[in-house]
Design a protein around this motif. Structure first.
Motif, short mmCIF file in Angstrom:
data_model
loop_
_atom_site.label_atom_id
_atom_site.label_comp_id
_atom_site.label_asym_id
_atom_site.label_seq_id
_atom_site.Cartn_x
_atom_site.Cartn_y
_atom_site.Cartn_z
N ALA A 16 0.74 -1.17 0.09
CA ALA A 16 -0.03 -0.17 0.11
C ALA A 16 0.99 1.32 0.03
N SER A 17 1.80 1.34 0.73
CA SER A 17 2.91 2.38 0.80
C SER A 17 3.41 2.46 -0.55
N ALA A 18 4.00 1.68 -1.13
CA ALA A 18 4.79 1.50 -2.40
C ALA A 18 3.53 2.16 -3.61
N VAL A 19 2.36 1.69 -3.48
CA VAL A 19 1.28 2.33 -4.44
C VAL A 19 1.16 3.81 -4.24
N LEU A 20 0.97 4.16 -3.03
CA LEU A 20 0.74 5.68 -2.74
C LEU A 20 1.96 6.52 -3.23
N ASN A 21 3.18 6.27 -2.77
CA ASN A 21 4.40 6.79 -3.34
C ASN A 21 4.34 6.74 -5.05
N TRP A 22 4.05 5.79 -5.52
CA TRP A 22 3.80 5.80 -6.89
C TRP A 22 3.15 7.11 -7.48
N TYR A 23 1.88 6.65 -6.88
CA TYR A 23 0.74 7.59 -7.20
C TYR A 23 1.06 9.26 -7.24
N ASP A 24 1.86 9.65 -6.30
CA ASP A 24 2.25 11.02 -6.09
C ASP A 24 3.01 11.57 -7.43
N SER A 25 3.71 10.59 -8.00
CA SER A 25 4.39 11.37 -8.99
C SER A 25 4.08 10.67 -10.38
N HIS A 26 3.02 9.51 -10.31
CA HIS A 26 2.58 8.74 -11.87
C HIS A 26 0.95 9.18 -11.97
N ARG A 27 0.33 9.68 -11.37
CA ARG A 27 -1.01 9.46 -11.28
C ARG A 27 -1.51 10.10 -12.76
N ARG A 28 -2.40 9.54 -13.24
CA ARG A 28 -2.94 9.97 -14.49
C ARG A 28 -3.81 11.58 -14.28
N HIS A 29 -3.63 12.20 -15.19
CA HIS A 29 -4.27 13.43 -14.92
C HIS A 29 -5.44 13.39 -15.85
N LEU A 30 -6.61 13.17 -15.06
CA LEU A 30 -8.12 13.07 -15.52
C LEU A 30 -9.03 14.22 -15.38
N PRO A 31 -9.67 14.57 -16.25
CA PRO A 31 -10.43 15.75 -16.13
C PRO A 31 -11.41 16.01 -14.71
N TRP A 32 -11.75 14.71 -14.31
CA TRP A 32 -12.71 14.71 -13.05
C TRP A 32 -12.03 14.63 -11.67
N ARG A 33 -10.45 14.22 -11.90
CA ARG A 33 -9.65 14.45 -10.84
C ARG A 33 -9.24 15.65 -10.22
N ALA A 34 -9.32 15.71 -8.90
CA ALA A 34 -8.75 17.01 -8.36
C ALA A 34 -7.18 16.99 -8.12
N GLY A 35 -6.61 17.90 -8.45
CA GLY A 35 -4.99 17.88 -8.43
C GLY A 35 -4.62 17.74 -6.83
#
Ligand code: SF4
Length: 371
Positions: A16-35
């Motif tokens: 879980a920790s690795a997934v969250l760390n990855w998300y901080d720099s690799h998240r997809r930028h989608l119009p419905w997502r808040a930055g």
């Protein structure tokens, strides 16, 4: 889905920790997502989650932009007529979602003062909000710890835990693993990260030249903790073999009156294509290709359009695949003797009408629209 949780181990916590760390720099930028650091709008989260069920991200991007431009908030959507919402939804498929979308917006305004409830239990009481949507909105919009499991997350978790039980029987087992993986904080980010991993790294296996495509394990934040990687993760999750999709046959009648109106009818609210506009036609019956010119005996109203009119059966058929069957339609164009009793839409306004995709195909075969 509720079920037993797997025992939470250090491996779950590390993953879980690795997934969250990855998300901080690799998240997809989608119009419905808040930055990062931006406020989350529950309306946009809910709308996107409803749209994304059974519809691709690429299709949802433009539909979401149109919906939010026309109805920027839940009160705007609730104030629209249901017909307007159905028209805007046309082409996205699974039209019960559009009916429920409008009903849900109305319920949020009438019963909750225009504010989405913030718990899974309360969200589930809204029209059309099932277990998945309630969990996703609770986690992503309100930061609740909720176990979110869509197709992407299901695949990633099944591979990560090397679950070999066949789907759908494996769902409770996979859910238990996702539950054990979901952190108490940032459950929404965790769910979105798992969706992103499933969409971009741990992708579904596709067969090409007799070989299955492989997930990109080297790029995956779950690389260190993944059990599936020890075997052939592309084979997972295992699925019960599908039963072949049967064919159904029918007739669609494209009738144009003297004034250049196309005659349509609105289907009842219940059942397939509920509430949508369709061309008159026969029922769709199981059969064989030899029966593709299925008679209109079962549908007298459409048959009457042909009586006394100039009718031409068009070359070619319309084929459309639904989740449980394929329909093959013969299309007849007719100038009817009378258009009484039908909904009339001017030919040049047909593209804006709430026609489902299968009926757009009929219109295209009949040369009405360049869809
Ligand atoms: S390591 Fe490979 S199989 Fe395991 S979750 Fe990541 S991409 Fe999927």
């Amino acid at each position: 889905m509720t079920g037993k949780s797997a025992k939470i181990t250090q491996r779950h916590l590390d993953a879980a920790s690795a997934v969250l760390n990855w998300y901080d720099s690799h998240r997809r930028h989608l119009p419905w997502r808040a930055g990062p650091g931006q406020p989350v709008d529950p309306y946009r989260v809910w709308l996107s989650e409803v749209m994304l069920q059974q519809t691709t991200v690429a299709t949802v991007r433009s539909a979401f932009a149109e919906f939010t431009r026309r109805w920027p908030g839940v009160a705007d959507l609730a104030a629209a007529s249901r017909d307007e919402v159905m028209e805007q939804w046309a082409g996205l498929g699974y039209y019960a979602r559009a009916r429920n979308l409008h009903a849900c917006a109305v319920a949020v305004v009438n019963d909750h003062g225009g504010v989405f409830p913030d718990t899974e239990d309360e969200l589930r009481k809204l029209p059309g909000v099932g277990a998945y949507t309630a969990a996703a909105v609770a986690a992503i919009a309100f930061g609740r710890r909720a176990v979110v499991m869509d197709g992407n997350i299901e695949r990633v978790a099944a591979r990560w835990q090397a679950i070999t039980t066949l789907l759908p029987a494996a769902k409770p087992e996979i859910h238990a693993e996702v539950d054990a993986l979901t952190p108490d904080h940032r459950a929404g980010d965790f769910a979105q990260a798992m969706m992103d991993i499933g969409a971009t790294i741990c992708t579904p296996a596709r067969k090409s030249k007799g070989r299955l495509s492989q997930p990109d394990c080297d790029a995956c934040p779950l690389f260190e903790t993944c059990s599936g990687r020890q075997g052939d993760p592309a084979l997972l999750p295992l699925k019960k073999p599908k039963t072949p999709r049967p064919d159904r046959f029918g007739v669609a009648v494209v009738a144009e009156d003297e004034a250049g109106n196309i005659l349509l009818e609105r289907r009842g609210d219940k059942g397939m294509l509920g509430g949508m506009l369709v061309f008159p036609g026969s029922n769709w019956a199981d059969g064989t290709p030899a029966q593709s010119r299925y008679p209109l005996e079962d549908y007298q109203a459409a048959k009457r359009l042909l009586e006394g009119g100039e009718a031409v059966t068009l070359n070619g058929n319309v084929e459309h695949i639904f989740s449980h069957f394929r329909v093959i339609l013969t299309v007849i164009r007719v100038k009817p003797a009378s258009g009484e009793g039908w909904l009339k839409v001017p030919k040049n306004e047909l593209s804006g009408a709430a026609l489902p995709t299968v009926m757009r195909k009929v219109a295209r075969l009949a040369g009405l629209e360049a869809w």
